[in-house]
Design a protein around this motif. Structure first.
Motif, short mmCIF file in Angstrom:
data_model
loop_
_atom_site.label_atom_id
_atom_site.label_comp_id
_atom_site.label_asym_id
_atom_site.label_seq_id
_atom_site.Cartn_x
_atom_site.Cartn_y
_atom_site.Cartn_z
N ASP A 103 0.71 -1.19 -0.19
CA ASP A 103 -0.01 -0.08 -0.03
C ASP A 103 0.98 1.37 -0.16
O ASP A 103 0.54 2.14 -0.72
CB ASP A 103 -0.74 0.02 1.30
N ARG A 104 2.09 1.14 0.70
CA ARG A 104 2.92 2.32 0.94
C ARG A 104 3.76 2.59 -0.41
O ARG A 104 4.11 3.53 -0.61
CB ARG A 104 3.64 2.23 1.99
N ILE A 105 4.02 1.29 -0.80
CA ILE A 105 5.00 1.35 -2.25
C ILE A 105 4.00 1.94 -3.17
O ILE A 105 4.60 2.48 -4.43
CB ILE A 105 5.42 0.00 -2.46
N ALA A 106 2.86 1.60 -3.52
CA ALA A 106 2.16 1.77 -4.85
C ALA A 106 2.34 3.27 -5.25
O ALA A 106 2.18 4.21 -4.39
CB ALA A 106 0.64 1.24 -4.47
N GLN A 107 2.24 3.46 -6.54
CA GLN A 107 2.15 4.81 -7.13
C GLN A 107 1.07 5.51 -6.68
O GLN A 107 -0.27 5.18 -6.86
CB GLN A 107 2.45 4.66 -8.53
N PRO A 108 1.09 6.82 -5.91
CA PRO A 108 -0.13 7.25 -5.76
C PRO A 108 -0.98 8.02 -6.84
O PRO A 108 -0.30 8.23 -8.06
CB PRO A 108 0.53 8.50 -4.63
N GLU A 109 -2.06 8.41 -6.53
CA GLU A 109 -2.84 9.00 -7.75
C GLU A 109 -2.42 10.47 -7.92
O GLU A 109 -2.19 11.15 -7.06
CB GLU A 109 -4.30 9.01 -7.47
N THR A 110 -2.47 10.78 -9.28
CA THR A 110 -1.93 12.14 -9.69
C THR A 110 -3.18 12.39 -10.57
O THR A 110 -4.26 12.10 -10.20
CB THR A 110 -0.59 12.13 -10.43
N GLY A 111 -2.89 13.60 -11.43
CA GLY A 111 -3.97 13.79 -12.15
C GLY A 111 -4.32 12.93 -13.34
O GLY A 111 -3.53 11.92 -13.71
N LEU A 112 -5.51 12.87 -14.04
CA LEU A 112 -6.03 12.16 -14.97
C LEU A 112 -5.22 12.56 -16.30
O LEU A 112 -5.42 13.57 -16.75
CB LEU A 112 -7.27 12.14 -14.93
N VAL A 113 -4.40 11.53 -16.96
CA VAL A 113 -3.91 11.75 -18.07
C VAL A 113 -4.98 11.52 -19.34
O VAL A 113 -5.82 10.85 -19.10
CB VAL A 113 -2.66 11.12 -18.53
N LYS A 114 -4.69 12.20 -20.44
CA LYS A 114 -5.32 12.05 -21.86
C LYS A 114 -5.07 10.70 -22.29
O LYS A 114 -3.83 10.29 -22.09
CB LYS A 114 -5.30 13.11 -22.52
N PRO A 115 -5.89 10.36 -23.30
CA PRO A 115 -5.64 8.88 -23.87
C PRO A 115 -4.23 8.96 -24.77
O PRO A 115 -3.47 7.82 -24.82
CB PRO A 115 -6.81 8.71 -24.97
#
Length: 341
Positions: A103-115
């Motif tokens: 859980d702590r290693i997982a990449q955190p959420e950032t902004g939503l990228v376009k396709p």
């Protein structure tokens, strides 16, 4: 002559007085030194008693704890013992460092990228990844899909010729190198963990580590994303989620050690019991349906390692361009007839 004698006497008297003052000063200094020596000796005997004697028991001792000075808001349980032997570096009790979990290693959420971000991305994996050929998502026809049925990390390492879902035969490492991507997303393990024992798990992880190293050699500038093995439905007999979670923890540690990004797909697709959500599962309980693939794409689109040149969707925290609306960018995710991976 008489005057001379008087001067001589006065001179001798002054000398005598000087000698007396010096003698008295020396005597006073000796008394002071002896007094201080006696006081220091008494103090040391009080702090560190001579062999065979016990220290002053008026200082309470409890549970072997020692404090050099009172600490604020500690109550009455703290021992105040300033014994000479406790002053200076004190060996601390042993402590265990807590290892980071997935859980702590997982990449955190950032902004939503376009396709369009996925134009320079390779999605590599087994039949779960091959489902991107079947279902309509915003990355279909955009990302390079290298999905091969029933493969293991050893097939990548040994440069085995593999057959993609669309019938193309290729060596996976060569295909990735030819694409020259900015990012490679890897999802492997479903086939390797079928009836796997501890030794097979160790072999799987050893090949996985070597595979990562080989990717670094063929595409050294690409970001590597290690995706956790997806959960399965509880009725599946060949795989179990407890084993999958255990191996995912090891994959997270491997990603951390190898400088890769870890994506927790398992948590993204699991229900409250840790099983693959029924509304995301295909009939076999292992693969995903069309809704599952859309959720997968949404997750990886929100968990990209930040870079200033990423094409973030309008409204995302890091978006700088407002010429494209969210509706236009997500229209490609419209539902299509679902098939099986």
């Amino acid at each position: 002559m008489d005057e001379y004698q008087r001067v001589r006497r006065r001179h001798r008297q002054r000398q005598a007085r000087r000698r007396l003052r010096r003698t008295l000063a020396l005597l006073c200094a000796a008394v002071v030194i002896l007094t201080l020596s006696a006081g220091i000796t008494a103090l040391l005997n009080w702090i560190v008693p001579p062999e065979g004697q016990t220290a002053d028991s008026s200082a309470p001792v409890s549970d072997g704890n020692v404090a050099l000075a009172p600490l604020p808001n500690t109550g009455t349980g703290l021992v105040q013992n300033t014994s000479f032997s406790s002053i200076g570096p004190v060996q601390q009790e042993s402590w265990n460092l807590v290892q980071l979990d997935a859980d702590r290693i997982a990449q955190p959420e950032t902004g939503l990228v376009k396709p369009e971000y996925f134009q320079n991305v390779v999605m590599l994996g087994d039949s779960v990844t091959a489902g991107f050929y079947t279902y309509s998502t915003s990355i279909k026809g955009v990302a390079t899909i290298c999905g091969y049925r029933s493969i293991h990390p050893s097939d990548i390492v040994n440069r085995t010729t593999l057959t993609r879902e669309d019938g193309v035969q290729e060596i996976a490492l060569d295909a990735v190198a030819a694409a020259n991507p900015k990012a490679v997303y890897v999802l492997l393990g479903t086939n390797s963990l079928v009836s796997a024992d501890e030794k097979k798990e160790e072999s799987f992880l050893a090949y996985y580590e070597r595979m990562i190293q080989m990717f670094k050699e063929v595409v050294p500038d690409a970001e590597l994303y290690i995706q956790s093995i997806t959960p399965v439905r509880p009725e599946v007999s060949t795989l179990n989620n407890e084993q999958i979670r255990r191996v995912n923890e090891k994959l997270a540690q491997l990603a951390l050690a190898q400088g890769c990004h870890y994506l927790d797909l398992h948590d993204c697709l699991a229900d409250e019991n840790g099983d693959l959500s029924a509304d995301l599962a295909a009939e076999d309980g292992i693969h995903l349906n069309g809704t599952g693939y859309k959720q997968w794409v949404d997750y990886i689109s929100r968990h990209v390692a930040y870079s200033a040149d990423l094409p973030f969707l309008y409204g995302s925290p890091y978006a700088t361009k407002t010429t494209t609306t969210a509706a236009a960018d997500t229209s490609a995710d419209s539902a299509a007839p679902e098939g099986e991976a």
